[in-house]
Design a protein around this motif. Structure first.
Motif, PDB file in Angstrom:
ATOM      1  N   GLN A  81       1.086  -1.287  -0.060  1.00 24.37           N
ATOM      2  CA  GLN A  81      -0.293   0.000   0.056  1.00 24.37           C
ATOM      3  C   GLN A  81       1.008   0.532  -0.052  1.00 24.37           C
ATOM      4  O   GLN A  81       1.074   1.462   0.817  1.00 24.37           O
ATOM      5  N   MET A  82       0.931   1.734  -1.270  1.00 24.97           N
ATOM      6  CA  MET A  82       1.236   3.293  -1.505  1.00 24.97           C
ATOM      7  C   MET A  82       0.498   4.363  -1.231  1.00 24.97           C
ATOM      8  O   MET A  82      -0.206   4.089  -1.707  1.00 24.97           O
ATOM      9  N   ASN A  83       1.184   5.315  -0.247  1.00 19.79           N
ATOM     10  CA  ASN A  83       0.119   6.614   0.189  1.00 19.79           C
ATOM     11  C   ASN A  83       0.930   7.797   0.026  1.00 19.79           C
ATOM     12  O   ASN A  83       2.733   7.212   0.006  1.00 19.79           O
ATOM     13  N   SER A  84       0.861   8.795  -0.522  1.00 17.01           N
ATOM     14  CA  SER A  84       1.168   9.998  -0.156  1.00 17.01           C
ATOM     15  C   SER A  84       2.737  10.165  -1.534  1.00 17.01           C
ATOM     16  O   SER A  84       3.500  10.109  -1.132  1.00 17.01           O
ATOM     17  N   LEU A  85       2.143   9.248  -2.622  1.00 22.15           N
ATOM     18  CA  LEU A  85       2.796   9.072  -3.263  1.00 22.15           C
ATOM     19  C   LEU A  85       4.426  10.840  -3.796  1.00 22.15           C
ATOM     20  O   LEU A  85       3.846  11.522  -4.033  1.00 22.15           O
ATOM     21  N   LYS A  86       5.235  10.239  -3.878  1.00 20.25           N
ATOM     22  CA  LYS A  86       6.078  11.531  -4.453  1.00 20.25           C
ATOM     23  C   LYS A  86       6.699  11.431  -5.717  1.00 20.25           C
ATOM     24  O   LYS A  86       6.999  10.051  -6.246  1.00 20.25           O
ATOM     25  N   LEU A  87       7.291  11.859  -6.491  1.00 17.93           N
ATOM     26  CA  LEU A  87       7.351  11.915  -7.599  1.00 17.93           C
ATOM     27  C   LEU A  87       8.579  11.443  -7.369  1.00 17.93           C
ATOM     28  O   LEU A  87       8.575  10.694  -8.286  1.00 17.93           O
ATOM     29  N   GLU A  88       9.715  10.971  -6.646  1.00 26.65           N
ATOM     30  CA  GLU A  88      10.483  10.016  -6.983  1.00 26.65           C
ATOM     31  C   GLU A  88      10.708   8.930  -6.294  1.00 26.65           C
ATOM     32  O   GLU A  88      11.465   7.338  -6.276  1.00 26.65           O
ATOM     33  N   ASP A  89       8.926   8.445  -6.136  1.00 26.78           N
ATOM     34  CA  ASP A  89       8.318   7.082  -5.922  1.00 26.78           C
ATOM     35  C   ASP A  89       8.523   6.880  -7.562  1.00 26.78           C
ATOM     36  O   ASP A  89       7.994   4.965  -7.387  1.00 26.78           O
ATOM     37  N   MET A  90       8.657   7.367  -8.327  1.00 21.79           N
ATOM     38  CA  MET A  90       8.347   6.160  -9.844  1.00 21.79           C
ATOM     39  C   MET A  90       9.461   5.495  -9.717  1.00 21.79           C
ATOM     40  O   MET A  90      10.806   5.715 -10.017  1.00 21.79           O
ATOM     41  N   ALA A  91       8.880   4.174 -10.459  1.00 23.22           N
ATOM     42  CA  ALA A  91       9.809   3.511 -10.414  1.00 23.22           C
ATOM     43  C   ALA A  91       9.015   1.429 -11.250  1.00 23.22           C
ATOM     44  O   ALA A  91       7.716   2.005 -10.807  1.00 23.22           O
ATOM     45  N   VAL A  92      10.019   1.352 -11.366  1.00 23.88           N
ATOM     46  CA  VAL A  92       9.641  -0.851 -11.785  1.00 23.88           C
ATOM     47  C   VAL A  92       8.968  -1.109 -10.357  1.00 23.88           C
ATOM     48  O   VAL A  92      10.874  -1.559 -10.034  1.00 23.88           O
ATOM     49  N   TYR A  93       8.632  -1.919  -9.441  1.00 23.38           N
ATOM     50  CA  TYR A  93       8.139  -2.321  -8.488  1.00 23.38           C
ATOM     51  C   TYR A  93       8.625  -3.741  -9.046  1.00 23.38           C
ATOM     52  O   TYR A  93       7.260  -4.129  -9.634  1.00 23.38           O
ATOM     53  N   SER A  94       9.320  -4.340  -8.078  1.00 26.99           N
ATOM     54  CA  SER A  94       9.123  -5.922  -8.275  1.00 26.99           C
ATOM     55  C   SER A  94       9.116  -6.580  -6.817  1.00 26.99           C
ATOM     56  O   SER A  94       9.931  -6.457  -6.114  1.00 26.99           O
ATOM     57  N   CYS A  95       8.256  -7.693  -7.379  1.00 22.80           N
ATOM     58  CA  CYS A  95       8.006  -8.153  -5.784  1.00 22.80           C
ATOM     59  C   CYS A  95       9.729  -9.417  -5.911  1.00 22.80           C
ATOM     60  O   CYS A  95       9.811 -10.083  -6.822  1.00 22.80           O
ATOM     61  N   ASN A  96       9.575  -9.705  -4.748  1.00 21.02           N
ATOM     62  CA  ASN A  96      10.466 -10.931  -4.361  1.00 21.02           C
ATOM     63  C   ASN A  96      10.261 -12.446  -3.152  1.00 21.02           C
ATOM     64  O   ASN A  96       9.200 -11.683  -2.360  1.00 21.02           O
ATOM     65  N   ALA A  97      10.287 -13.018  -3.924  1.00 19.57           N
ATOM     66  CA  ALA A  97      10.148 -14.549  -2.590  1.00 19.57           C
ATOM     67  C   ALA A  97      10.866 -15.834  -2.630  1.00 19.57           C
ATOM     68  O   ALA A  97      11.818 -15.996  -3.407  1.00 19.57           O
ATOM     69  N   SER A  98      10.937 -15.932  -0.882  1.00 21.92           N
ATOM     70  CA  SER A  98      11.740 -16.710  -1.005  1.00 21.92           C
ATOM     71  C   SER A  98      10.694 -17.877  -0.707  1.00 21.92           C
ATOM     72  O   SER A  98      10.014 -18.453   0.176  1.00 21.92           O
ATOM     73  N   VAL A  99      11.103 -18.991  -2.071  1.00 20.52           N
ATOM     74  CA  VAL A  99      10.065 -19.928  -2.210  1.00 20.52           C
ATOM     75  C   VAL A  99      10.523 -21.529  -1.528  1.00 20.52           C
ATOM     76  O   VAL A  99      11.978 -21.531  -1.808  1.00 20.52           O
ATOM     77  N   ILE A 100      10.330 -21.999  -0.473  1.00 21.22           N
ATOM     78  CA  ILE A 100      10.317 -23.060  -0.277  1.00 21.22           C
ATOM     79  C   ILE A 100       9.863 -24.131  -1.499  1.00 21.22           C
ATOM     80  O   ILE A 100       8.383 -24.872  -1.329  1.00 21.22           O
ATOM     81  N   ALA A 101      10.430 -25.222  -1.464  1.00 26.46           N
ATOM     82  CA  ALA A 101      10.145 -26.193  -2.793  1.00 26.46           C
ATOM     83  C   ALA A 101       9.675 -26.997  -2.122  1.00 26.46           C
ATOM     84  O   ALA A 101      10.317 -27.834  -1.252  1.00 26.46           O
ATOM     85  N   PRO A 102       8.718 -27.909  -2.323  1.00 30.04           N
ATOM     86  CA  PRO A 102       7.465 -29.590  -1.443  1.00 30.04           C
ATOM     87  C   PRO A 102       8.873 -30.213  -2.049  1.00 30.04           C
ATOM     88  O   PRO A 102       9.779 -30.318  -2.698  1.00 30.04           O
ATOM     89  N   ILE A 103       9.310 -31.110  -1.348  1.00 31.29           N
ATOM     90  CA  ILE A 103      10.031 -32.891  -0.984  1.00 31.29           C
ATOM     91  C   ILE A 103      11.333 -32.154  -0.614  1.00 31.29           C
ATOM     92  O   ILE A 103      12.447 -33.108   0.423  1.00 31.29           O
ATOM     93  N   THR A 104      11.637 -32.024  -1.773  1.00 36.70           N
ATOM     94  CA  THR A 104      13.273 -30.894  -1.678  1.00 36.70           C
ATOM     95  C   THR A 104      13.733 -29.930  -0.549  1.00 36.70           C
ATOM     96  O   THR A 104      14.735 -30.353  -0.299  1.00 36.70           O
ATOM     97  N   ASP A 105      12.620 -28.872  -0.556  1.00 33.85           N
ATOM     98  CA  ASP A 105      13.667 -28.194   0.791  1.00 33.85           C
ATOM     99  C   ASP A 105      13.853 -27.211  -0.241  1.00 33.85           C
ATOM    100  O   ASP A 105      14.412 -25.946   0.989  1.00 33.85           O
TER     101      ASP A 105
END
Length: 121
Positions: A81-105
């Motif tokens: 949730q991004m509020n009070s956005l500023k000019l300097e917030d303009m960017a490409v936003y990317s999400c990242n996740a540390s995913v645990i795979a089943p069986i192999t962990d």
């Protein structure tokens, strides 16, 4: 295969608000940390906010008090949730996740494709 799909960004005016979402899908046992990064024009990618599996959060100083990260672990989804956005917030936003795979962990570092947030008057 694991995929992270972000919501579509858009253009907002300074002072405006926007909520990004990112859904992880595929061969997932569990997810540890999830986070949002951004890369603005001419800048290196930087961490915006991160949230652990138990809900602990941390933020870049530049967004503290304006942005809120949250997650719905049942839906493998992270929000920003991004509020009070500023000019300097303009960017490409990317999400990242540390995913645990089943069986192999195996721990998989996964990224979304990135979504453009434009802040302009």
């Amino acid at each position: 295969q694991v995929q992270l799909v972000e919501s579509v960004g858009c253009s907002v005016q300074p002072g405006g608000s926007l909520r990004l979402s990112c859904v992880a899908s595929g061969n997932i046992f569990s997810i540890n940390d999830m986070g949002w990064y951004r890369q603005g024009p001419g800048n290196e990618r930087e961490l915006v906010a991160a949230i652990s599996s138990i809900g602990s959060t941390n933020y870049a100083d530049s967004v503290k008090g304006r942005f809120t990260i949250s997650r719905d672990s049942a839906k493998n989804t992270v929000y920003l949730q991004m509020n009070s956005l500023k000019l300097e917030d303009m960017a490409v936003y990317s999400c990242n996740a540390s995913v645990i795979a089943p069986i192999t962990d195996a721990v998989l570092d996964k990224w979304g494709q990135g979504t453009l947030v434009t802040v302009s008057s």
